[in-house]
Design a protein around this motif. Sequence first.
Motif, PDB file in Angstrom:
ATOM      1  N   ALA A 100       0.865  -1.189   0.000  1.00 44.29           N
ATOM      2  CA  ALA A 100       0.000   0.000   0.000  1.00 44.29           C
ATOM      3  C   ALA A 100       0.892   1.227   0.000  1.00 44.29           C
ATOM      4  CB  ALA A 100      -0.885  -0.018   1.233  1.00 44.29           C
ATOM      5  N   THR A 101       0.580   2.220  -0.823  1.00 46.22           N
ATOM      6  CA  THR A 101       1.333   3.478  -0.803  1.00 46.22           C
ATOM      7  C   THR A 101       0.391   4.583  -0.378  1.00 46.22           C
ATOM      8  OG1 THR A 101       2.733   2.688  -2.580  1.00 46.22           O
ATOM      9  CG2 THR A 101       2.717   5.075  -2.173  1.00 46.22           C
ATOM     10  N   LEU A 102       0.768   5.235   0.727  1.00 44.35           N
ATOM     11  CA  LEU A 102      -0.054   6.308   1.275  1.00 44.35           C
ATOM     12  C   LEU A 102       0.510   7.634   0.771  1.00 44.35           C
ATOM     13  CD1 LEU A 102      -2.382   6.696   3.281  1.00 44.35           C
ATOM     14  CD2 LEU A 102      -0.711   6.724   5.131  1.00 44.35           C
ATOM     15  N   SER A 103      -0.284   8.379   0.016  1.00 46.18           N
ATOM     16  CA  SER A 103       0.259   9.666  -0.452  1.00 46.18           C
ATOM     17  C   SER A 103      -0.599  10.789   0.123  1.00 46.18           C
ATOM     18  CB  SER A 103       0.209   9.720  -1.979  1.00 46.18           C
ATOM     19  OG  SER A 103      -1.137   9.525  -2.392  1.00 46.18           O
ATOM     20  N   PHE A 104      -0.043  12.002   0.230  1.00 41.71           N
ATOM     21  CA  PHE A 104      -0.737  13.114   0.890  1.00 41.71           C
ATOM     22  C   PHE A 104      -0.899  14.265  -0.103  1.00 41.71           C
ATOM     23  CE2 PHE A 104      -0.610  11.216   5.020  1.00 41.71           C
ATOM     24  CZ  PHE A 104       0.513  10.409   5.013  1.00 41.71           C
ATOM     25  N   SER A 116       3.316  16.080   1.533  1.00 45.41           N
ATOM     26  CA  SER A 116       4.165  15.288   2.452  1.00 45.41           C
ATOM     27  C   SER A 116       4.616  14.013   1.731  1.00 45.41           C
ATOM     28  CB  SER A 116       3.361  14.881   3.696  1.00 45.41           C
ATOM     29  OG  SER A 116       2.855  16.022   4.327  1.00 45.41           O
ATOM     30  N   PRO A 117       5.795  13.537   2.111  1.00 45.89           N
ATOM     31  CA  PRO A 117       6.315  12.353   1.393  1.00 45.89           C
ATOM     32  C   PRO A 117       5.385  11.151   1.548  1.00 45.89           C
ATOM     33  CG  PRO A 117       7.689  12.911   3.318  1.00 45.89           C
ATOM     34  CD  PRO A 117       6.700  14.015   3.157  1.00 45.89           C
ATOM     35  N   SER A 118       5.214  10.384   0.466  1.00 49.22           N
ATOM     36  CA  SER A 118       4.334   9.200   0.544  1.00 49.22           C
ATOM     37  C   SER A 118       5.024   8.103   1.354  1.00 49.22           C
ATOM     38  CB  SER A 118       4.006   8.709  -0.875  1.00 49.22           C
ATOM     39  OG  SER A 118       5.194   8.248  -1.468  1.00 49.22           O
ATOM     40  N   VAL A 119       4.212   7.194   1.836  1.00 49.14           N
ATOM     41  CA  VAL A 119       4.724   6.116   2.703  1.00 49.14           C
ATOM     42  C   VAL A 119       4.291   4.764   2.131  1.00 49.14           C
ATOM     43  CG1 VAL A 119       4.494   5.122   5.027  1.00 49.14           C
ATOM     44  CG2 VAL A 119       4.582   7.608   4.735  1.00 49.14           C
ATOM     45  N   ASP A 120       5.218   3.842   2.004  1.00 48.83           N
ATOM     46  CA  ASP A 120       4.880   2.476   1.563  1.00 48.83           C
ATOM     47  C   ASP A 120       4.580   1.615   2.791  1.00 48.83           C
ATOM     48  OD1 ASP A 120       7.152   2.324  -1.275  1.00 48.83           O
ATOM     49  OD2 ASP A 120       5.099   3.066  -1.029  1.00 48.83           O
ATOM     50  N   LEU A 121       3.473   0.915   2.762  1.00 48.51           N
ATOM     51  CA  LEU A 121       3.095   0.057   3.893  1.00 48.51           C
ATOM     52  C   LEU A 121       2.989  -1.392   3.413  1.00 48.51           C
ATOM     53  CD1 LEU A 121       0.317   2.423   5.308  1.00 48.51           C
ATOM     54  CD2 LEU A 121       2.560   1.994   6.358  1.00 48.51           C
ATOM     55  N   PRO A 122       3.609  -2.330   4.108  1.00 49.20           N
ATOM     56  CA  PRO A 122       3.539  -3.740   3.678  1.00 49.20           C
ATOM     57  C   PRO A 122       2.130  -4.286   3.842  1.00 49.20           C
ATOM     58  CG  PRO A 122       4.754  -3.551   5.751  1.00 49.20           C
ATOM     59  CD  PRO A 122       4.446  -2.165   5.312  1.00 49.20           C
ATOM     60  N   ILE A 123       1.786  -5.263   3.033  1.00 48.38           N
ATOM     61  CA  ILE A 123       0.493  -5.965   3.154  1.00 48.38           C
ATOM     62  C   ILE A 123       0.791  -7.417   3.486  1.00 48.38           C
ATOM     63  CG2 ILE A 123      -1.526  -6.802   1.855  1.00 48.38           C
ATOM     64  CD1 ILE A 123      -1.521  -4.154   0.322  1.00 48.38           C
ATOM     65  N   TYR A 180       2.968   5.784  12.616  1.00 45.33           N
ATOM     66  CA  TYR A 180       3.154   6.972  13.478  1.00 45.33           C
ATOM     67  C   TYR A 180       4.605   7.448  13.401  1.00 45.33           C
ATOM     68  CZ  TYR A 180       3.304   9.894  17.668  1.00 45.33           C
ATOM     69  OH  TYR A 180       3.480  10.935  18.544  1.00 45.33           O
ATOM     70  N   ALA A 181       5.534   6.472  13.426  1.00 41.26           N
ATOM     71  CA  ALA A 181       6.961   6.850  13.364  1.00 41.26           C
ATOM     72  C   ALA A 181       7.262   7.512  12.028  1.00 41.26           C
ATOM     73  CB  ALA A 181       7.829   5.600  13.538  1.00 41.26           C
ATOM     74  N   GLN A 182       6.612   7.057  10.949  1.00 39.29           N
ATOM     75  CA  GLN A 182       6.941   7.594   9.616  1.00 39.29           C
ATOM     76  C   GLN A 182       6.154   8.863   9.275  1.00 39.29           C
ATOM     77  OE1 GLN A 182       6.007   3.980   7.523  1.00 39.29           O
ATOM     78  NE2 GLN A 182       8.158   3.500   7.126  1.00 39.29           N
ATOM     79  N   THR A 183       4.950   9.030   9.902  1.00 42.17           N
ATOM     80  CA  THR A 183       4.135  10.188   9.470  1.00 42.17           C
ATOM     81  C   THR A 183       3.735  11.098  10.631  1.00 42.17           C
ATOM     82  OG1 THR A 183       2.015   9.097   9.892  1.00 42.17           O
ATOM     83  CG2 THR A 183       3.052   8.695   7.730  1.00 42.17           C
ATOM     84  N   GLY A 184       3.918  10.644  11.880  1.00 37.66           N
ATOM     85  CA  GLY A 184       3.463  11.462  13.017  1.00 37.66           C
ATOM     86  C   GLY A 184       1.951  11.458  13.139  1.00 37.66           C
ATOM     87  N   MET A 185       1.289  10.546  12.384  1.00 33.22           N
ATOM     88  CA  MET A 185      -0.180  10.480  12.464  1.00 33.22           C
ATOM     89  C   MET A 185      -0.628   9.087  12.927  1.00 33.22           C
ATOM     90  SD  MET A 185      -1.715  12.500   9.179  1.00 33.22           S
ATOM     91  CE  MET A 185      -0.436  12.297   7.961  1.00 33.22           C
ATOM     92  N   PHE A 186      -1.820   9.050  13.521  1.00 37.60           N
ATOM     93  CA  PHE A 186      -2.445   7.783  13.904  1.00 37.60           C
ATOM     94  C   PHE A 186      -3.506   7.437  12.859  1.00 37.60           C
ATOM     95  CE2 PHE A 186      -0.231   8.039  17.691  1.00 37.60           C
ATOM     96  CZ  PHE A 186      -0.634   9.026  18.581  1.00 37.60           C
TER      97      PHE A 186
END
Length: 436
Positions: free
Chosen positions: A8-12, A16-23, A39-45
């Motif tokens: 999964a790729t989370l983009s904003f 803000s830089p996108s984040v890749d999340l494993p599935i 949280y560590a990568q984006t500061g968000m919950f």
Amino acid sequence: MKLADNKATLSFSNGSPSVDLPIYQGSIGPDVIDIRKLYAQTGMFTYDPGFLSTAATQSAITYIDGDKGELLYRGYPIEQLATQCDFLETCHLLLYGELPNEQAKKTFTRTVTIHTMVNEQMQFFLRGFRRDAHPMAIMTGLVGALSAFYHDSTDINNPEHREIAAIRLIAKMPTLVAMAYKYSAGQPYMYPKNALSYSGNFLHMMFATPCEDYKVSPVLERALDRIFILHADHEQNASTSTVRLCGSSGTNPFAAIAAGVACLWGPAHGGANEACLNMLEDIQRMGGVAKVGEFMNQVKDKNSGVRLMGFGHRVYKNYDPRAKLMQETCKEVLGELGLENDPLFKLAMALEKIALEDDYFVQRKLYPNVDFYSGIVQRAIGIPVSLFTAIFALARTVGWIAQLNEMIGDPEYKIGRPRQLFTGSLRRDVKPLAER
Ligand code: SDX
């Protein structure tokens, strides 16, 4: 679980830089997006009150397909277990992952049987309650109190302690529930009888008196055993999640199961069987089947706060397979007891028929759940309405224990500690009293 080749790729939209999340994939059912590093990568919950889209754990115990209305305990369909096995075989399956063979069944049954008595001191806890105390208030107290008697099995990280605590809880719940019932009836407690089956022994402790022998009816014994099987486990429901979260602090298994008992009591959860029977009795008093239309209008009126208890489910968007089996058990028991024309059963069937054809229920995929018929059959057996949820807790104890032990046995487990979206006051200073 295994890493999927998908991710999964989370983009904003704010750049803000996108984040890749494993599935990750399990053996069956929905994949999961691993957000542990979010949280560590984006500061968000993430935000998911009620956990509608959250897998809090991995588990190999129970699988539910809500769309198909399928329920598997360790891969076996509930329909086969409820008709081909007994409750103790199901307990063995949930706890150890396999159905027992002849010898293993004998050993497991004997082990549970010799632990059915409770410490004589337990009876003194009941004396503190009023005779009309709700059985679930008594059970919440008694189950928690068990931890005061078994200091030799409260270290949740010791596999032997976990094993003996599981056996003690499965074995003693029927004795405690029967004691809660006898206390409310003002009758003497009946000790367990080791010559009887698990369910037969429960009927004995409930309905025998010291004055004369009590003959266990094989029909009621089988019906009760099936009710226990149908309630034994159900994936990460509210009370199981409570037991897991409570146990994640390292507390003893008796305290964690007591937390599950307390959660199950709620009318949105295990308390629905009692609420459903009270609902049926209310409609019966108002005029029975003739009043069903009026009642259904209340249910569909959002402002009434009235729900069709025993209907709807967070996961099942099809018929709860347990409800089907419970309805069959209902028919068998009522037939055996010559109560085929039980007005409440007829009323329940009428309600179900109307609901399943009504757009309000069809659109929301609301079907009967395990609690819709269970009260009618328990009432036919002679179990008082207020005891229904305690019977549910008796049966669910094996599921709670199996899930708790699975969690503790998982090297990855941590204490559960969710976060929040804070919407309260910003920092401010306390004013002296005279200035407030
Ligand atoms: C158990 O999780 C488990 O596995 C639990 C359990 C287990 O074995 O552990 O299966 C045991 O708890 C079974 C459920 C027993 N509870 C009841 O029978 C109580 C009545 N049912 C509900 O209150 C409700 O259906 C829940 C609590 C079971 C599920 O609630 P959800 O998933 O949060 O759904 P919801 O409340 O958001 O309802 C969705 C819609 C709403 O309408 P809209 O706002 O979309 O217009 O359906 C409506 C609800 O108003 N709705 C009902 C209804 N249940 C849901 N309307 C009337 N009667 C109902 N029973």
